[in-house]
Design an enzyme around this catalytic site. Structure first.
Site, PDB file in Angstrom:
ATOM      1  N   SER A 142      57.045  50.335  41.679  1.00  0.00           N
ATOM      2  CA  SER A 142      56.304  49.116  42.010  1.00  0.00           C
ATOM      3  C   SER A 142      57.032  47.966  41.329  1.00  0.00           C
ATOM      4  CB  SER A 142      54.883  49.230  41.455  1.00  0.00           C
ATOM      5  OG  SER A 142      54.245  47.974  41.405  1.00  0.00           O
ATOM      6  N   TYR A 155      48.279  51.244  35.112  1.00  0.00           N
ATOM      7  CA  TYR A 155      49.206  51.228  36.257  1.00  0.00           C
ATOM      8  C   TYR A 155      50.584  50.704  35.826  1.00  0.00           C
ATOM      9  CZ  TYR A 155      50.655  50.433  41.134  1.00  0.00           C
ATOM     10  OH  TYR A 155      51.315  50.459  42.348  1.00  0.00           O
TER      11      TYR A 155
END
Ligand code: NAD
Length: 260
Positions: A142, A155
């Site tokens: 990401s 995350y």
């Protein structure tokens, strides 16, 4: 291009993973689909891939937070198809909340599914790839593998960890014709992003429109969501022979987000 090869894509019942598994099948690979969802919907997608692309598609219900199930998924794929040539570690979940209220169980689940599962799958698939002296490992990271956003502690920590794992594995397998790379997308319109809108509305006291424009797309200079198909196209290239010298790379696909 991938005829005779087998691709395992974790978290491929939806979103980016589903686009990747379909793109590999289109290139002729037999595929293993993994992830959660309604049994009849998953079967519809699995059968659809077999019929549309004339390949074999298996479904593994392995839970990516359970190391033994991950090893079993790789072993079953090897038994069914003879090899796992391409491994995409893509399964992921999100939770958005300030650190002091962040549920401990959510932290543990995100680290297990978004980070540790990639380690367990690589650990299980690497011996076969080494024996055959060919492999492609692609981790869906990401933009949050290189930069942070508030309220996404687990995350961001997991995705930074994925970047570190990617580089380490690339070095360990560099002489075995096994490449290990990460794709680092910005915001892609998938259920994962849709689901975090209510949490972000609460965490930042914003409306839905404000979250989409002032939080999600604020980061992306293009002001457009990345598409799952664009991510899948890069995953196809990384699995190709031409990508042999790309290894240990964290490849941004984020509409310019991390160029800031
Ligand atoms: P999604 O919610 O559409 O898909 C997630 C997939 O993971 C689903 O198939 C789900 O069933 C599966 N999954 C969840 N928990 C699992 C578990 N315990 N075991 C097995 N499978 C499990 O989300 P997505 O946006 O397609 O996300 C895919 C990956 O892309 C994730 O790693 C995510 O972090 C990453 N990513 C997404 C975006 C984005 O904007 N959507 C951006 C960057 C990176």
């Amino acid at each position: 291009m991938l005829q005779g090869k087998t691709a395992v894509v974790t978290g491929s019942t939806s979103g980016i993973g589903l686009a990747i598994v379909r793109a590999y099948a289109e290139k002729g690979a037999n595929v293993v689909i993994n992830g959660f969802g309604m049994a009849d919907e998953i079967e519809y997608k699995r059968k659809g891939i077999e019929e549309e692309f004339a390949v074999k598609a298996l479904y593994s219900p392995a839970d990516m937070s359970a190391p033994a199930q991950i090893a079993q998924m790789i072993a079953e794929a090897e038994r069914a198809f003879g090899s796992v040539d391409v491994l995409v570690n893509n399964a992921g979940i999100q939770h958005v909340e300030p650190i002091e209220h962040f549920p401990i169980a959510k932290w543990d689940a995100i680290i297990a599914i978004n980070l540790s599962s990639a380690f367990h799958a690589i650990r299980a698939a690497a011996p076969g790839m080494k024996t055959r002296q060919w492999g492609r490992i692609i981790n869906t990271a990401s933009a949050h593998a290189t930069i942070a956003s508030p309220f996404k502690s687990a995350y961001v920590a997991a995705k930074h960890g994925v970047a570190g794992l990617t580089k380490t594995a690339a070095l360990e397998f560099a002489r075995d014709h096994i490449t290990v790379n990460a794709i680092a997308p910005g915001y892609v319109w998938t259920p994962l992003v849709e689901h975090q809108i209510p949490e972000t509305m609460a965490a930042r006291n914003m409306t839905r429109e404000q979250v989409i424009h002032d939080v999600l797309l604020k980061a992306q200079p293009t002001k457009e969501f990345v598409t799952s198909e664009q991510v899948a196209a890069l995953a196809v290239f990384l699995a190709s022979e031409d990508a042999q010298s790309i290894t240990g790379a964290i490849l941004a696909m984020d509409g310019g987000w991390t160029a800031h």
